[in-house]
Design a protein around this motif. Structure first.
Motif, short mmCIF file in Angstrom:
data_model
loop_
_atom_site.label_atom_id
_atom_site.label_comp_id
_atom_site.label_asym_id
_atom_site.label_seq_id
_atom_site.Cartn_x
_atom_site.Cartn_y
_atom_site.Cartn_z
N VAL A 231 7.27 8.58 -11.72
CA VAL A 231 7.96 9.01 -10.50
C VAL A 231 8.20 7.81 -9.60
O VAL A 231 7.24 7.10 -9.22
N LYS A 232 9.44 7.57 -9.24
CA LYS A 232 9.75 6.48 -8.33
C LYS A 232 9.51 6.95 -6.90
O LYS A 232 10.09 7.94 -6.45
N LYS A 233 8.65 6.24 -6.19
CA LYS A 233 8.34 6.63 -4.81
C LYS A 233 9.44 6.14 -3.87
O LYS A 233 9.74 4.94 -3.82
N GLU A 234 10.01 7.07 -3.18
CA GLU A 234 11.07 6.73 -2.22
C GLU A 234 10.47 6.61 -0.82
O GLU A 234 9.54 7.34 -0.48
N THR B 298 0.82 -1.22 0.00
CA THR B 298 0.00 0.00 0.00
C THR B 298 0.84 1.27 0.00
O THR B 298 0.34 2.34 -0.33
N ASP B 299 2.14 1.15 0.35
CA ASP B 299 3.00 2.34 0.30
C ASP B 299 3.22 2.80 -1.13
O ASP B 299 3.61 3.95 -1.37
N ASN B 300 2.98 1.91 -2.10
CA ASN B 300 3.16 2.26 -3.51
C ASN B 300 1.89 2.78 -4.16
O ASN B 300 1.91 3.15 -5.35
N LEU B 301 0.79 2.83 -3.42
CA LEU B 301 -0.44 3.41 -3.97
C LEU B 301 -0.24 4.89 -4.26
O LEU B 301 0.34 5.62 -3.45
#
Length: 421
Positions: free
Chosen positions: A384-387, A193-196
């Motif tokens: 966009v790559k989520k960090e 879910t952190d990648n949502l």
């Protein structure tokens, strides 16, 4: 197949005024149970037609079918503050003062304890009776046919709530988001879910709340799509404007309910302009709600940056001045945000479908806004790559107060402290 689920959860109390909240936060999620969800779209209702439940459900199902997103609609604190969504009228002590003065002007006697007008039933009864008395006086020639009694009335929202304005409402959006991330009812792409991708979309007050949610929890919001939100606090919508002039600072006015009475309606609020009251709406209270605060925007720019897209009419000069909005988006870009403001400048841009006029909100449908901007924002976010972001708190100095918003126990919490002298 599209699935619709409704929830009620405990959200936030009013930390600013030390009021414990009695009502639960309600929200609805719509999604396709056969899809893996990458994007969650919050459609944030404002004041007026887009707060209608059937319209909101139509929007949700449209977005799920067309874009494969999960759609969340939140009945945030004090959302039921217009008659079309369930509010009723009452009269507080200020309203009662104006009522007595207006009746005395034209020789209508009032009897009994006016404090009883703090209930809807008594207010409705006395206004109906007064409306009939005014009709009788007109029929006898004692008043001109076009006479309207101008009265101040308080809007009592549903669930016995009140207008805190902005802070609790934005917390409700974030608390809904955190609940969903902790217990998603749908299949999540990649099972994390952190990648949502989280996008908040709204018009007018809904757009303002989308911006506020990004302000108080920037690490959780990836995109904001807005139509005509105000960058400054609209004095008329907080509720205490009648302490200055009820015919100048009010939420709305109407003769729809009583044809001989023009009621100037203000939100029920515990905020006041009385500087001796603990509920004084001080400069600090105003600043934290002010989207154009340069120091606050600088602090926010040190966090993950949401993408912003907005539409606004250059002719919007009272409710949400276009000059304020232009300044906000200029500052956002200077601080490195991807922020696009589409300023609608003249009648040549009115197409009758997307842009229908140049007044506040441009009579733009939320559905049109979704069609025009959602897929473009989703494509941007996929690049966009989520960090990972571990600093899940943000603090804003607001004159003599420090507002700290922090994520803990799957909620966004607020702590307020005095600045050091």
């Amino acid at each position: 197949m599209i699935v619709n689920k409704s929830y009620e959860i405990a959200s936030c109390d009013d930390v600013e005024l030390n009021i414990k909240r009695d009502s639960l936060l309600e929200f609805r999620i719509s999604y396709d149970n056969e899809c893996e969800i990458e994007t969650v779209l919050f459609v944030v209702s404002g004041l007026g037609g887009d707060a209608d439940s059937s319209y909101k459900q139509h929007l949700a199902e449209f977005a799920v079918k067309e874009f494969g997103v999960a759609v969340v609609i939140v009945n945030y604190h004090c959302i039921g503050n217009r008659p079309q969504v369930g509010s009723v009228f009452c009269m507080d002590r200020i309203d009662q003062y104006y009522l007595a003065a207006k009746c005395q002007e034209i020789g209508i006697p009032l009897s009994g304890d006016l404090s009883s007008l703090e209930s809807y039933q008594m207010t409705q009864s006395i206004l109906l009776g007064l409306n009939q008395t005014l009709s009788d006086k007109k029929a006898k020639g004692e008043l001109p046919d076009d006479y309207l009694m101008e009265l101040s009335v308080t809007i009592q929202p549903t669930k016995n709530e009140y207008q805190n304005f902005g802070i609790m409402q934005a917390q409700d959006l974030i608390n809904t988001l955190l609940f969903i991330k902790n217990s998603p009812p749908f299949k999540v792409f990649g099972a994390n879910t952190d990648n949502l991708n989280i996008i908040m979309l709204g018009s007018s007050h809904g757009g303002y709340l989308a911006h506020m949610a990004a302000k108080i929890a920037p690490w959780l919001i990836d995109g904001v799509i807005d139509n005509s939100c105000y960058a400054n606090n609209p004095f008329s919508f907080i509720g205490f404007g009648k302490e200055v002039d009820y015919k100048k600072y009010y939420g709305f006015s109407t003769t729809l309910f009583f044809n001989n009475i023009n009621i100037f309606c203000s939100d029920k609020t515990y905020w006041t302009l009385n500087q001796n009251s603990p509920n004084y709406f001080s400069e600090a209270r105003e600043e934290i709600r002010y989207l154009l605060n340069l120091d606050h925007l600088k602090i926010q720019s040190g966090y993950p940056k949401p993408i912003y897209v907005s539409y606004h009419s250059v002719k919007d000069t009272s409710i949400a001045p276009a000059s304020d909005k232009a300044e906000l988006y200029k500052i956002l870009r200077e601080f490195g945000f991807d922020a696009t403001l589409n300023m609608i400048k003249d009648e040549s841009e009115i197409d009758g479908k997307f842009i229908k006029n140049l007044e506040h909100g441009m009579n733009m449908s939320i559905k049109s806004l979704i069609k025009k901007e959602l897929s473009k924002m989703i494509k941007k976010l996929k690049k966009v790559k989520k960090e990972p972001w571990n600093q899940k708190s943000i603090s804003y100095k607001s004159v003599d107060l420090i507002y700290k918003f922090y994520e803990m126990d799957d909620k966004i919490n607020l702590a307020i402290s005095k600045t050091k002298q």
